[in-house]
Motif scaffolding. Sequence first.
Motif, short mmCIF file in Angstrom:
data_model
loop_
_atom_site.label_atom_id
_atom_site.label_comp_id
_atom_site.label_asym_id
_atom_site.label_seq_id
_atom_site.Cartn_x
_atom_site.Cartn_y
_atom_site.Cartn_z
N LEU A 91 0.83 -1.21 0.00
CA LEU A 91 0.00 0.00 0.00
C LEU A 91 0.86 1.26 0.00
O LEU A 91 0.57 2.22 -0.71
N PHE A 92 1.93 1.26 0.79
CA PHE A 92 2.82 2.42 0.83
C PHE A 92 3.52 2.61 -0.52
O PHE A 92 3.70 3.74 -0.97
N ALA A 95 0.99 4.11 -2.81
CA ALA A 95 0.74 5.50 -2.41
C ALA A 95 1.91 6.41 -2.79
O ALA A 95 1.71 7.58 -3.07
N SER A 96 3.12 5.85 -2.80
CA SER A 96 4.30 6.63 -3.18
C SER A 96 4.47 6.74 -4.69
O SER A 96 5.38 7.41 -5.16
#
Length: 139
Positions: A91-92, A95-96
């Motif tokens: 997820l990170f 998102a990045s």
Amino acid sequence: MNKENTLNVRRLVGAIFLALGAFFGFVEAQSVSSVAMFGIVRDYQGFLYWFSAWGVGLAIWYFVTLKTPPNKKAERIVKIIFFIIIGLNVLFAFASGISNAGGFGIGLMIAYSIGCPWGKQGYKKHPYPVSKEKEAAED
């Protein structure tokens, strides 16, 4: 046939996929190392190293436990920790804006899912060992 000494094929296939994925992740991370000084490329390389390290660790664990009966508690603990940590990192990564690393993490989750037991009794041909207390209660 002695069930104690049979090979768990599903675990072997999962271990091979994890090892191959980890190897190619390390190769990809090294291929971008010359341009990975700042920014998104550096983050991409970091995610690849992180996912590859998990792949190597799980592949080694699968290779070591190919012929042993699965331990229900250990399998559940690793499964929970793995999916939470890798899921949050995926997820990170998305998102990045690093969709390639996120896709690699999802591939790692699929490779792990191939080899881990999913039923209440473990694998179909390699169930969890029945404890002596349960055997005594059933008799």
